[in-house]
Scaffold this active site. Structure first.
Site, PDB file in Angstrom:
ATOM      1  N   LYS A  29       0.832  -1.219   0.000  1.00 38.35           N
ATOM      2  CA  LYS A  29       0.000   0.000   0.000  1.00 38.35           C
ATOM      3  C   LYS A  29       0.862   1.263   0.000  1.00 38.35           C
ATOM      4  O   LYS A  29       0.628   2.186  -0.772  1.00 38.35           O
ATOM      5  CB  LYS A  29      -0.928   0.030   1.235  1.00 38.35           C
ATOM      6  CG  LYS A  29      -1.821  -1.191   1.377  1.00 38.35           C
ATOM      7  CD  LYS A  29      -2.709  -1.099   2.602  1.00 38.35           C
ATOM      8  CE  LYS A  29      -1.992  -1.017   3.935  1.00 38.35           C
ATOM      9  NZ  LYS A  29      -1.181  -2.213   4.285  1.00 38.35           N
ATOM     10  N   ARG A 104      -9.389   1.605   8.918  1.00 39.72           N
ATOM     11  CA  ARG A 104      -8.980   0.259   9.306  1.00 39.72           C
ATOM     12  C   ARG A 104     -10.030  -0.451  10.129  1.00 39.72           C
ATOM     13  O   ARG A 104      -9.825  -1.591  10.533  1.00 39.72           O
ATOM     14  CB  ARG A 104      -7.722   0.375  10.148  1.00 39.72           C
ATOM     15  CG  ARG A 104      -6.479  -0.189   9.499  1.00 39.72           C
ATOM     16  CD  ARG A 104      -5.345   0.178  10.412  1.00 39.72           C
ATOM     17  NE  ARG A 104      -4.225  -0.682  10.275  1.00 39.72           N
ATOM     18  CZ  ARG A 104      -3.108  -0.332   9.639  1.00 39.72           C
ATOM     19  NH1 ARG A 104      -3.016   0.831   9.039  1.00 39.72           N
ATOM     20  NH2 ARG A 104      -2.101  -1.163   9.616  1.00 39.72           N
ATOM     21  N   ARG A 143      11.689  -5.295   4.594  1.00 40.37           N
ATOM     22  CA  ARG A 143      11.485  -3.862   4.330  1.00 40.37           C
ATOM     23  C   ARG A 143      12.510  -2.998   5.060  1.00 40.37           C
ATOM     24  O   ARG A 143      12.832  -3.217   6.219  1.00 40.37           O
ATOM     25  CB  ARG A 143      10.091  -3.434   4.767  1.00 40.37           C
ATOM     26  CG  ARG A 143       9.927  -1.918   4.704  1.00 40.37           C
ATOM     27  CD  ARG A 143       8.521  -1.450   4.930  1.00 40.37           C
ATOM     28  NE  ARG A 143       7.839  -2.195   5.955  1.00 40.37           N
ATOM     29  CZ  ARG A 143       6.524  -2.309   6.036  1.00 40.37           C
ATOM     30  NH1 ARG A 143       5.755  -1.755   5.132  1.00 40.37           N
ATOM     31  NH2 ARG A 143       5.967  -2.992   7.001  1.00 40.37           N
ATOM     32  N   ARG A 176      11.582  -0.801  10.570  1.00 43.47           N
ATOM     33  CA  ARG A 176      10.551  -0.389  11.525  1.00 43.47           C
ATOM     34  C   ARG A 176      10.533  -1.346  12.708  1.00 43.47           C
ATOM     35  O   ARG A 176      10.637  -2.560  12.516  1.00 43.47           O
ATOM     36  CB  ARG A 176       9.178  -0.425  10.840  1.00 43.47           C
ATOM     37  CG  ARG A 176       8.810   0.885  10.211  1.00 43.47           C
ATOM     38  CD  ARG A 176       7.600   0.815   9.341  1.00 43.47           C
ATOM     39  NE  ARG A 176       6.469   0.067   9.871  1.00 43.47           N
ATOM     40  CZ  ARG A 176       5.325  -0.094   9.218  1.00 43.47           C
ATOM     41  NH1 ARG A 176       5.181   0.449   8.014  1.00 43.47           N
ATOM     42  NH2 ARG A 176       4.336  -0.780   9.730  1.00 43.47           N
ATOM     43  N   ARG A 187      -0.085  -8.359  14.027  1.00 39.17           N
ATOM     44  CA  ARG A 187      -0.558  -7.362  13.044  1.00 39.17           C
ATOM     45  C   ARG A 187      -1.491  -8.024  12.027  1.00 39.17           C
ATOM     46  O   ARG A 187      -2.508  -7.455  11.638  1.00 39.17           O
ATOM     47  CB  ARG A 187       0.628  -6.699  12.326  1.00 39.17           C
ATOM     48  CG  ARG A 187       1.351  -5.693  13.218  1.00 39.17           C
ATOM     49  CD  ARG A 187       2.655  -5.233  12.610  1.00 39.17           C
ATOM     50  NE  ARG A 187       2.510  -4.559  11.339  1.00 39.17           N
ATOM     51  CZ  ARG A 187       3.504  -4.345  10.487  1.00 39.17           C
ATOM     52  NH1 ARG A 187       4.734  -4.775  10.766  1.00 39.17           N
ATOM     53  NH2 ARG A 187       3.287  -3.721   9.362  1.00 39.17           N
TER      54      ARG A 187
END
Ligand code: AP5
Length: 232
Positions: A29, A104, A143, A176, A187
């Site tokens: 996203k 969300r 990431r 992160r 998550r």
């Protein structure tokens, strides 16, 4: 440097609406929201980035959000909705915006619907990033983000030319805190329980469009642009 997919084809049509990117953690996203926002020259509104900025600045909001994010849970609606209501009143939002990671929950989506109506925007376009969960762990744990400009890379899928340094501005890359393997499970569970119902919600409203998020970044960009440009 101009990186947008439509570079050289300006002037573009105006967006004047919200584009909502909906999908699980790691689906792509943020990567696509940055691209679409650059293309239409509208703000990229990532609630995750806003929360991380608040944490970095040591605000009260950041202090409330940090422990929740570290557990991989959703931050309370009241905090998120206040943040969004303030943000979309800013002058740079007049031509529309790209939401990444918002809404969300169904309550957030209902609130947003009212807010968009109040501000006179066209109906939102909702792009659903459909992807097999098995692909997400590699994307999330691989990431790395630029500390300066926030550009998103991946040590497996999208490495930088110089290891550890952003291709755009040479900024240092970081991981992160919630991208550690043990936080990815919670998550994904939060997504399944609280966010996935939005797929049916927006389908019922006739606003939902699927992209195959397992494809390459360039191919997903093409799918997203086709949807946004064709949207009524
Ligand atoms: P947030 O920051 O929104 O994270 P997220 O939704 O979990 O999504 P991610 O940022 O992990 O993934 P993405 O889909 O953006 O993927 P990306 O493009 O980076 O939220 C963090 C936390 O904040 C939440 O857990 C919650 O606590 C809180 N929060 C935020 N918003 C909230 C809200 N509205 N309500 C309540 N709480 C909220 O890509 C991932 C990786 O894959 C990258 O390395 C990228 O390079 C790579 N990649 C991307 N596309 C491709 C592709 N097509 N092929 C191969 N690799 C790709």
């Amino acid at each position: 440097m101009e990186t947008s997919a439509l570079a050289g084809q300006r002037p573009l049509e105006r967006l004047h609406r919200a584009v909502i990117f909906l999908g699980p953690p790691g689906a792509g996203k943020g990567t696509q929201a940055k691209e679409l926002a650059r293309t239409y020259r509208v703000p990229h509104l990532s609630t995750g980035d806003m929360l991380r900025e608040n944490i970095a600045k040591g605000t009260q909001l950041g202090a409330q959000a940090q422990p929740v994010m570290q557990r991989g849970e959703l931050v309370p609606d009241s905090i998120i909705l206040r943040m969004i209501a303030d943000r979309i009143q800013c002058a740079d939002c007049a031509d529309g915006f790209v939401f990444d990671g918002f809404p969300r929950t169904v309550a957030q989506a209902q609130y947003l619907g009212e807010l968009l109506k109040q501000h006179g925007y066209k109906q939102p376009v909702v792009v659903h990033f459909a992807i097999d969960t098995a692909l997400l762990m590699r994307r999330i744990t691989g990431r790395r983000m630029c500390k300066v400009g926030g550009e998103i890379y991946n040590i497996y899928e999208r490495p930088t030319k110089v290891p550890g340094r952003c291709d755009n501005d040479g900024g240092e890359l970081e991981q992160r805190p919630d991208d550690r393997e043990e936080i990815v499970g919670p998550r994904l569970q939060a997504y399944a329980a609280q966010t996935a119902p939005l797929v049916a919600y927006y389908k019922r409203l006739g606003r939902l469009h699927d992209v195959d998020a397992a494809k390459s970044v360039a191919e997903v960009t093409r799918q997203v642009l086709d949807i946004v440009r064709a949207a009524k």
